[in-house]
Scaffold this motif. Structure first.
Motif, PDB file in Angstrom:
ATOM      1  N   ASN A 149     -16.066   1.666  -2.162  1.00  0.00           N
ATOM      2  CA  ASN A 149     -15.480   1.888  -2.892  1.00  0.00           C
ATOM      3  C   ASN A 149     -13.900   0.838  -3.633  1.00  0.00           C
ATOM      4  OD1 ASN A 149     -14.187   1.257  -1.089  1.00  0.00           O
ATOM      5  ND2 ASN A 149     -12.732   3.663  -0.582  1.00  0.00           N
ATOM      6  N   ASN A 150     -14.828  -0.151  -3.435  1.00  0.00           N
ATOM      7  CA  ASN A 150     -14.180  -1.841  -3.841  1.00  0.00           C
ATOM      8  C   ASN A 150     -12.614  -1.779  -4.458  1.00  0.00           C
ATOM      9  OD1 ASN A 150     -14.517  -4.161  -5.360  1.00  0.00           O
ATOM     10  ND2 ASN A 150     -14.568  -3.493  -7.474  1.00  0.00           N
ATOM     11  N   ASN A 151     -11.993  -1.218  -2.880  1.00  0.00           N
ATOM     12  CA  ASN A 151     -10.429  -0.728  -3.184  1.00  0.00           C
ATOM     13  C   ASN A 151      -9.347  -2.266  -1.886  1.00  0.00           C
ATOM     14  OD1 ASN A 151     -11.704  -0.124  -0.396  1.00  0.00           O
ATOM     15  ND2 ASN A 151     -10.280   1.313  -0.586  1.00  0.00           N
ATOM     16  N   ARG A 152     -10.846  -3.236  -1.483  1.00  0.00           N
ATOM     17  CA  ARG A 152     -10.460  -4.019  -1.419  1.00  0.00           C
ATOM     18  C   ARG A 152      -9.878  -4.595   0.948  1.00  0.00           C
ATOM     19  NH1 ARG A 152     -12.513  -5.815  -5.853  1.00  0.00           N
ATOM     20  NH2 ARG A 152     -11.617  -7.536  -6.596  1.00  0.00           N
ATOM     21  N   TYR A 162     -18.830  -6.775  -1.553  1.00  0.00           N
ATOM     22  CA  TYR A 162     -18.023  -7.221   0.227  1.00  0.00           C
ATOM     23  C   TYR A 162     -17.186  -7.842   0.123  1.00  0.00           C
ATOM     24  CZ  TYR A 162     -23.457  -6.114  -0.284  1.00  0.00           C
ATOM     25  OH  TYR A 162     -24.867  -6.069   0.234  1.00  0.00           O
ATOM     26  N   LEU A 163     -16.428  -7.784   1.611  1.00  0.00           N
ATOM     27  CA  LEU A 163     -15.069  -8.205   1.614  1.00  0.00           C
ATOM     28  C   LEU A 163     -15.767  -9.271   2.609  1.00  0.00           C
ATOM     29  CD1 LEU A 163     -12.786  -5.847   2.256  1.00  0.00           C
ATOM     30  CD2 LEU A 163     -13.100  -7.204  -0.021  1.00  0.00           C
ATOM     31  N   PHE A 164     -15.802 -10.899   2.563  1.00  0.00           N
ATOM     32  CA  PHE A 164     -15.943 -11.483   3.560  1.00  0.00           C
ATOM     33  C   PHE A 164     -15.112 -12.370   4.017  1.00  0.00           C
ATOM     34  CE2 PHE A 164     -14.888 -16.128   4.307  1.00  0.00           C
ATOM     35  CZ  PHE A 164     -15.882 -16.401   5.223  1.00  0.00           C
ATOM     36  N   PRO A 170     -17.871   5.592   7.564  1.00  0.00           N
ATOM     37  CA  PRO A 170     -17.535   4.381   8.261  1.00  0.00           C
ATOM     38  C   PRO A 170     -18.227   3.575   7.070  1.00  0.00           C
ATOM     39  CG  PRO A 170     -17.959   4.705  10.216  1.00  0.00           C
ATOM     40  CD  PRO A 170     -18.016   5.990   9.463  1.00  0.00           C
ATOM     41  N   GLU A 171     -17.242   2.568   6.274  1.00  0.00           N
ATOM     42  CA  GLU A 171     -17.599   1.133   5.854  1.00  0.00           C
ATOM     43  C   GLU A 171     -18.898   0.836   6.460  1.00  0.00           C
ATOM     44  OE1 GLU A 171     -15.131   0.959   1.215  1.00  0.00           O
ATOM     45  OE2 GLU A 171     -14.827  -0.378   3.398  1.00  0.00           O
ATOM     46  N   SER A 172     -19.182   0.108   6.529  1.00  0.00           N
ATOM     47  CA  SER A 172     -20.531  -0.382   7.426  1.00  0.00           C
ATOM     48  C   SER A 172     -19.768  -2.613   7.710  1.00  0.00           C
ATOM     49  CB  SER A 172     -21.963  -0.942   7.271  1.00  0.00           C
ATOM     50  OG  SER A 172     -22.406   0.312   7.006  1.00  0.00           O
ATOM     51  N   VAL A 173     -20.182  -2.476   8.380  1.00  0.00           N
ATOM     52  CA  VAL A 173     -19.763  -3.947   8.903  1.00  0.00           C
ATOM     53  C   VAL A 173     -20.221  -4.763   9.720  1.00  0.00           C
ATOM     54  CG1 VAL A 173     -16.968  -3.066   8.691  1.00  0.00           C
ATOM     55  CG2 VAL A 173     -18.863  -3.512  10.571  1.00  0.00           C
ATOM     56  N   THR A 174     -20.468  -5.991   9.907  1.00  0.00           N
ATOM     57  CA  THR A 174     -21.555  -6.944  10.682  1.00  0.00           C
ATOM     58  C   THR A 174     -20.624  -8.577  10.357  1.00  0.00           C
ATOM     59  OG1 THR A 174     -23.705  -7.731  10.663  1.00  0.00           O
ATOM     60  CG2 THR A 174     -23.034  -7.679   8.462  1.00  0.00           C
ATOM     61  N   TYR A 175     -21.340  -8.830  11.422  1.00  0.00           N
ATOM     62  CA  TYR A 175     -20.255 -10.089  12.227  1.00  0.00           C
ATOM     63  C   TYR A 175     -21.628 -11.411  11.564  1.00  0.00           C
ATOM     64  CZ  TYR A 175     -16.347  -8.557  14.010  1.00  0.00           C
ATOM     65  OH  TYR A 175     -15.485  -8.260  14.266  1.00  0.00           O
ATOM     66  N   TYR A 176     -20.905 -12.242  12.173  1.00  0.00           N
ATOM     67  CA  TYR A 176     -21.900 -13.785  12.008  1.00  0.00           C
ATOM     68  C   TYR A 176     -22.824 -14.004  13.277  1.00  0.00           C
ATOM     69  CZ  TYR A 176     -23.721 -18.438  10.532  1.00  0.00           C
ATOM     70  OH  TYR A 176     -25.086 -19.386  10.323  1.00  0.00           O
ATOM     71  N   ASP A 190       0.761  -1.352   0.150  1.00  0.00           N
ATOM     72  CA  ASP A 190      -0.179  -0.238   0.234  1.00  0.00           C
ATOM     73  C   ASP A 190       0.881   0.830   0.101  1.00  0.00           C
ATOM     74  OD1 ASP A 190       0.874  -0.196   2.226  1.00  0.00           O
ATOM     75  OD2 ASP A 190      -0.893  -0.539   3.868  1.00  0.00           O
ATOM     76  N   LYS A 191       2.227   1.040   0.217  1.00  0.00           N
ATOM     77  CA  LYS A 191       3.097   2.484  -0.694  1.00  0.00           C
ATOM     78  C   LYS A 191       2.504   3.307   1.092  1.00  0.00           C
ATOM     79  CE  LYS A 191       3.661   1.935  -4.866  1.00  0.00           C
ATOM     80  NZ  LYS A 191       5.398   1.676  -5.396  1.00  0.00           N
TER      81      LYS A 191
END
Length: 610
Positions: A556-559, A514-516, A572-578, A337-338
């Motif tokens: 923003n699809n930046n992984r 999404y990121l899993f 901030p980007e939303s998160v959720t847990y199982y 990420d420089k």
């Protein structure tokens, strides 16, 4: 005569002793510990009174009390410049203000758990004293919860601040940066906050981890949370939860909270937040620094300098002021990420003891640093038997490396050696690799990167097998001539039945990026996958244990997860847990189906240890 006097004196002394002994109070043995907190039996003026004209109020308690960390727990809204004086007299607490109070204003003095009884330290929990300098007491309230945006854990001891609508001189968004809050609250260990005695007005809500205790958002490392629209407190009178009784028997409800949308705010923005009059929910984050800063610049090891920047620094140039650029005296490597840069120094080409480095970005100076190029010489103590004394001996510098070859390595792993300096020469004549009962001399090593810092060892591993790699002295040599020490690496694989397999069927309510994340119990990322719609993830060779599943709405699809930006009003980007821990067992196949909405914000099924 003397004997009679002695008898009389002895008899009187004995009677006095017995009387005194009988009068002594003793704590009964085996009794229950007092856990009852003190109570307020009288307040002057009465709690919840209008028409406050003095500069002090008094609280009388059911027992003797003391103040515990009052300066940390006290909150006064609206805020005052100076904290009041506190004086304990018997069972009475006298609170005296040092400044004139605002006219026609309702004040709330929140003591937290600072009032405790003298004997057992039982706190009077979350006590507030409310009064008004006008002819009525404002009785509206506002409550909510602050969570850390990244892991949804409660944000404890965050300052929650209210700013009144109608400021004409300062842009509304700039108030947390330039103006003290009008009302102030603090989150508890569950992240909850509450305001009482609010006026009928619109408010901006802002939360802050105030590192320098000045009630301003003025430090890039301070964490913040905000509501992107104005809110309005509401008075509701459902079944009583907590009341303050005034002398005229009028009851002021303090704890039942609701909010509604200000008419000046577009309704579609806040309907989801205030539906059914739910408390506010805020997500705290540390805003990404937009200013380039050098966080670290130092010699971290033999011939290795590391630079760490606050933001990606691929456009930053670093020039040595006191050394010519004509010779190749260092090699560079950036992180993915420089934001981190390593320099590997060449001793033969570098002749200065200290580098004077000027860092530039777009012709502007970022920073100038001075870095030594030599480590301090380390010595070891060696005992000479003949002379019976110790002498100093220079410690030999050796080439170091790390490896993933260890006991219990997974059969699908690729073996590697990672070196501290670029490698220029490999001598494998005496290198020995043993797999079970088979031996191989001079195995192949393949460089992974252009600097030859990492080498793969292309061997296909099999289950339940012992391995040994023997590296003789000086088989790897770096570009400064340093070499490795003899090393015998013993490692092994486990049987396939020692691992478990997990299949996760992911089904989002709507398509998006999404990121899993598959996490261990310490919430370290083991695997990460990007997807946009219904998908199935197969996880093999899992060690038995409990695991967590997490979703990030990667807008923003930046992984990666991104924090918000206050001035841009970006959340901030939303998160959720199982909703449960996933227990993986050895020699077992498990399947889970997860239908999710990232905006439901389900918290982790396990609580973090503090």
């Amino acid at each position: 005569m003397i004997l009679k006097y002695l008898y009389k004196t002895t008899f009187v002394t004995l009677i006095a002793f017995l009387t005194f002994s009988c009068a002594q109070e003793a704590t009964p043995g085996g009794g229950k510990k007092d856990v009852t907190p003190p109570t307020v039996v009288e307040s002057i003026p009465p709690n919840g009174s209008p028409g406050f004209t003095g500069n002090k109020f008094e609280l009388k308690f059911s027992e003797f009390v003391v103040l515990d960390k009052i300066n940390e727990q006290l909150l006064i809204s609206p805020t005052v410049k100076e904290k009041p004086d506190f004086h304990l007299k018997g069972k009475k607490l006298i609170v005296k203000f040092k400044e004139a109070l605002k006219p026609n204003t309702t004040y709330s003095v929140y003591f937290g758990d600072a009032i405790i009884d003298l004997t057992e330290g039982n706190p009077l929990h979350s006590f507030s004293y409310i009064f008004s300098t006008g002819d009525h007491v404002d009785s509206l309230s506002l409550s909510g919860k602050v969570l850390n945006a990244f892991d949804l854990q409660p944000a404890e001891k965050a300052m929650v601040m209210l700013y009144r609508h109608g400021n004409d001189t300062i842009p509304f968004d700039s108030l947390p940066l330039r103006v003290p809050p009008y009302y102030l609250s603090k989150t508890d260990k569950s992240g909850n906050f509450q305001f009482n005695g609010l006026a009928n007005d619109d408010y901006m809500v802002f939360a802050l981890k105030d590192l320098n205790s000045n009630y301003f958002y003025d430090q890039p490392s301070e964490e913040i949370a905000f509501i992107d629209s104005l809110v309005h407190p509401v008075f509701i009178a459902p079944p009583k939860v907590d009341t303050i009784i005034r002398q005229d028997t009028t009851e002021i409800e303090l704890d039942m909270i609701a909010t509604h949308v200000s008419d000046s705010i577009k309704v579609d923005t806040l309907e989801a937040k205030d539906k059914n009059n739910k408390p506010l929910l805020m997500f705290m984050f540390q805003q990404e620094d937009t200013k380039q800063r050098v966080m670290e610049a130092k010699l971290i090891g033999l011939n290795t300098i590391r630079f760490i920047f606050s933001i990606p620094a691929g456009d930053v140039s670093i020039n040595a002021v006191n050394y010519p650029q004509r010779t190749l005296w260092h090699l560079s490597r950036w992180s993915n990420d420089k934001d981190t840069l390593w320099w590997y120094l060449n001793e033969s080409a570098l002749t200065v003891d200290t580098l004077n480095l000027l860092m530039m970005k777009n012709n502007d100076t970022v920073e100038q640093v001075f870095i030594p190029t030599k480590l301090r010489e380390k010595t070891i103590r060696v005992a000479r038997k003949k002379k019976n004394r110790e002498v100093a001996k220079k410690k030999r510098n050796l080439l170091t490396f790390v490896t993933n070859m260890k006991r219990g390595i997974k059969p699908v792993s690729m073996l590697y050696l990672g070196f501290s300096q670029p490698i220029t020469n490999i001598i494998t004549d005496s290198v020995l690799f043993v797999a079970g009962d088979d031996s191989v001399y001079s195995p192949q090593f393949i460089p992974v990167d252009s600097l030859h810092l990492k080498y793969m060892f292309p061997v296909k591993l099999t289950e339940d097998t012992k391995y040994r790699l023997f590296l003789p002295d000086s088989c790897f040599i770096d570009w400064n001539g340093y070499f490795n020490k003899q090393k015998n690496i013993v490692f092994s694989t486990k049987a396939l039945k020692a691992y478990g397999t997990l299949t996760v069927n992911l089904s989002p309510e709507q398509q998006d990026n999404y990121l899993f994340q598959f996490l261990n119990a310490q919430e370290e990322v083991i695997k990460q996958y990007h997807f946009t719609g219904d998908t199935t993830v197969l996880l093999s060779y899992l060690d038995p244990g409990n695991y967590l599943l997490k979703i990030i709405n990667d807008k923003n699809n930046n992984r990666r997860w991104d924090a918000g930006n206050y001035l841009k009003k970006t959340e901030p980007e939303s998160v959720t847990y199982y909703g449960k821990l996933v227990n993986v067992r050895a020699n077992w196949e498990l399947e889970e189906t997860w239908k999710f909405n990232p905006f439901n914000h389900k918290t982790s099924p396990q609580k973090k240890k503090k």
